[in-house]
Design a protein around this motif. Sequence first.
Motif, PDB file in Angstrom:
ATOM      1  N   PRO A 176      51.245 -53.960  40.242  1.00  0.00           N
ATOM      2  CA  PRO A 176      52.097 -53.356  39.222  1.00  0.00           C
ATOM      3  C   PRO A 176      52.838 -54.431  38.433  1.00  0.00           C
ATOM      4  CG  PRO A 176      52.977 -52.959  41.425  1.00  0.00           C
ATOM      5  CD  PRO A 176      51.644 -53.628  41.579  1.00  0.00           C
ATOM      6  N   LYS A 177      53.048 -54.148  37.168  1.00  0.00           N
ATOM      7  CA  LYS A 177      53.775 -55.093  36.326  1.00  0.00           C
ATOM      8  C   LYS A 177      55.205 -55.218  36.827  1.00  0.00           C
ATOM      9  CE  LYS A 177      54.968 -56.072  31.583  1.00  0.00           C
ATOM     10  NZ  LYS A 177      54.939 -55.631  30.202  1.00  0.00           N
ATOM     11  N   LYS A 178      55.693 -56.443  36.885  1.00  0.00           N
ATOM     12  CA  LYS A 178      57.056 -56.675  37.337  1.00  0.00           C
ATOM     13  C   LYS A 178      58.042 -56.179  36.286  1.00  0.00           C
ATOM     14  CE  LYS A 178      56.297 -60.873  40.043  1.00  0.00           C
ATOM     15  NZ  LYS A 178      56.716 -62.280  40.168  1.00  0.00           N
ATOM     16  N   LEU A 179      59.115 -55.625  36.760  1.00  0.00           N
ATOM     17  CA  LEU A 179      60.204 -55.208  35.895  1.00  0.00           C
ATOM     18  C   LEU A 179      61.095 -56.416  35.657  1.00  0.00           C
ATOM     19  CD1 LEU A 179      61.708 -52.858  34.499  1.00  0.00           C
ATOM     20  CD2 LEU A 179      62.928 -52.530  36.647  1.00  0.00           C
ATOM     21  N   GLN A 180      61.381 -56.713  34.406  1.00  0.00           N
ATOM     22  CA  GLN A 180      62.254 -57.841  34.099  1.00  0.00           C
ATOM     23  C   GLN A 180      63.701 -57.376  34.121  1.00  0.00           C
ATOM     24  OE1 GLN A 180      61.839 -59.831  30.255  1.00  0.00           O
ATOM     25  NE2 GLN A 180      62.177 -61.759  31.299  1.00  0.00           N
ATOM     26  N   VAL A 181      64.514 -58.066  34.914  1.00  0.00           N
ATOM     27  CA  VAL A 181      65.926 -57.727  35.026  1.00  0.00           C
ATOM     28  C   VAL A 181      66.772 -58.964  34.769  1.00  0.00           C
ATOM     29  CG1 VAL A 181      65.559 -55.834  36.654  1.00  0.00           C
ATOM     30  CG2 VAL A 181      65.991 -58.114  37.521  1.00  0.00           C
ATOM     31  N   GLY A 182      67.943 -58.734  34.232  1.00  0.00           N
ATOM     32  CA  GLY A 182      68.912 -59.800  34.028  1.00  0.00           C
ATOM     33  C   GLY A 182      70.026 -59.643  35.047  1.00  0.00           C
ATOM     34  N   ALA A 183      70.369 -60.716  35.726  1.00  0.00           N
ATOM     35  CA  ALA A 183      71.453 -60.720  36.700  1.00  0.00           C
ATOM     36  C   ALA A 183      72.563 -61.607  36.140  1.00  0.00           C
ATOM     37  CB  ALA A 183      70.967 -61.240  38.045  1.00  0.00           C
ATOM     38  N   ILE A 184      73.760 -61.043  36.024  1.00  0.00           N
ATOM     39  CA  ILE A 184      74.868 -61.732  35.351  1.00  0.00           C
ATOM     40  C   ILE A 184      76.007 -61.979  36.328  1.00  0.00           C
ATOM     41  CG2 ILE A 184      76.527 -61.597  33.448  1.00  0.00           C
ATOM     42  CD1 ILE A 184      74.622 -59.599  32.103  1.00  0.00           C
ATOM     43  N   ARG A 225      68.386 -62.020  47.165  1.00  0.00           N
ATOM     44  CA  ARG A 225      67.810 -60.827  47.785  1.00  0.00           C
ATOM     45  C   ARG A 225      67.019 -59.952  46.816  1.00  0.00           C
ATOM     46  NH1 ARG A 225      72.041 -62.493  50.601  1.00  0.00           N
ATOM     47  NH2 ARG A 225      72.049 -62.255  52.857  1.00  0.00           N
ATOM     48  N   LEU A 226      67.000 -60.317  45.548  1.00  0.00           N
ATOM     49  CA  LEU A 226      66.193 -59.571  44.585  1.00  0.00           C
ATOM     50  C   LEU A 226      64.723 -59.900  44.837  1.00  0.00           C
ATOM     51  CD1 LEU A 226      68.407 -60.135  41.419  1.00  0.00           C
ATOM     52  CD2 LEU A 226      68.125 -58.010  42.700  1.00  0.00           C
ATOM     53  N   ASN A 227      63.933 -58.894  45.061  1.00  0.00           N
ATOM     54  CA  ASN A 227      62.529 -59.059  45.417  1.00  0.00           C
ATOM     55  C   ASN A 227      61.736 -59.614  44.233  1.00  0.00           C
ATOM     56  OD1 ASN A 227      59.807 -58.726  46.050  1.00  0.00           O
ATOM     57  ND2 ASN A 227      60.202 -56.899  47.277  1.00  0.00           N
ATOM     58  N   ARG A 228      61.323 -60.882  44.340  1.00  0.00           N
ATOM     59  CA  ARG A 228      60.613 -61.549  43.240  1.00  0.00           C
ATOM     60  C   ARG A 228      59.189 -61.026  43.064  1.00  0.00           C
ATOM     61  NH1 ARG A 228      65.463 -63.146  43.254  1.00  0.00           N
ATOM     62  NH2 ARG A 228      66.103 -64.935  42.034  1.00  0.00           N
ATOM     63  N   GLU A 229      58.698 -60.276  44.054  1.00  0.00           N
ATOM     64  CA  GLU A 229      57.376 -59.661  43.894  1.00  0.00           C
ATOM     65  C   GLU A 229      57.455 -58.427  43.001  1.00  0.00           C
ATOM     66  OE1 GLU A 229      55.341 -58.982  47.575  1.00  0.00           O
ATOM     67  OE2 GLU A 229      55.829 -60.971  48.332  1.00  0.00           O
ATOM     68  N   LEU A 230      58.623 -57.822  42.942  1.00  0.00           N
ATOM     69  CA  LEU A 230      58.821 -56.625  42.122  1.00  0.00           C
ATOM     70  C   LEU A 230      59.526 -56.907  40.805  1.00  0.00           C
ATOM     71  CD1 LEU A 230      60.024 -54.130  44.882  1.00  0.00           C
ATOM     72  CD2 LEU A 230      57.720 -54.357  43.921  1.00  0.00           C
ATOM     73  N   TYR A 231      60.375 -57.937  40.803  1.00  0.00           N
ATOM     74  CA  TYR A 231      61.229 -58.190  39.642  1.00  0.00           C
ATOM     75  C   TYR A 231      61.062 -59.605  39.114  1.00  0.00           C
ATOM     76  CZ  TYR A 231      63.485 -54.108  41.665  1.00  0.00           C
ATOM     77  OH  TYR A 231      63.734 -52.866  42.195  1.00  0.00           O
ATOM     78  N   ASP A 232      61.012 -59.709  37.808  1.00  0.00           N
ATOM     79  CA  ASP A 232      61.084 -60.996  37.118  1.00  0.00           C
ATOM     80  C   ASP A 232      62.558 -61.158  36.759  1.00  0.00           C
ATOM     81  OD1 ASP A 232      60.680 -63.301  35.684  1.00  0.00           O
ATOM     82  OD2 ASP A 232      59.770 -62.306  33.967  1.00  0.00           O
ATOM     83  N   VAL A 233      63.278 -61.966  37.534  1.00  0.00           N
ATOM     84  CA  VAL A 233      64.728 -62.062  37.417  1.00  0.00           C
ATOM     85  C   VAL A 233      65.116 -63.217  36.499  1.00  0.00           C
ATOM     86  CG1 VAL A 233      66.894 -62.365  38.680  1.00  0.00           C
ATOM     87  CG2 VAL A 233      64.980 -61.131  39.748  1.00  0.00           C
TER      88      VAL A 233
END
Length: 75
Positions: free
Chosen positions: A5-13, A34-42
């Motif tokens: 699945p395509k990773k969801l891009q999230v911004g962490a501030i 702890r943000l799952n890098r397999e699921l999220y492009d952080v």
Amino acid sequence: QKHAPKKLQVGAICGGVSTEHDVTLLSARQVFPRLNRELYDVVQFGITKQGQWISGDDVIDRLEKSTAALAPDTE
């Protein structure tokens, strides 16, 4: 053939100009790894106490160094 699945891009501030600046850095130290890098492009963002935005994988360290550099000399 299954595709990942395509990773969801999230911004962490973290950071900011408020009195809660240092608390957000402590929280970010706990949350960011702890943000799952397999699921999220952080993408990490930080805000200095002066309101300048920075980004990169080392924002917490950079914000802590900039805060320490601005601390009054107690000696």
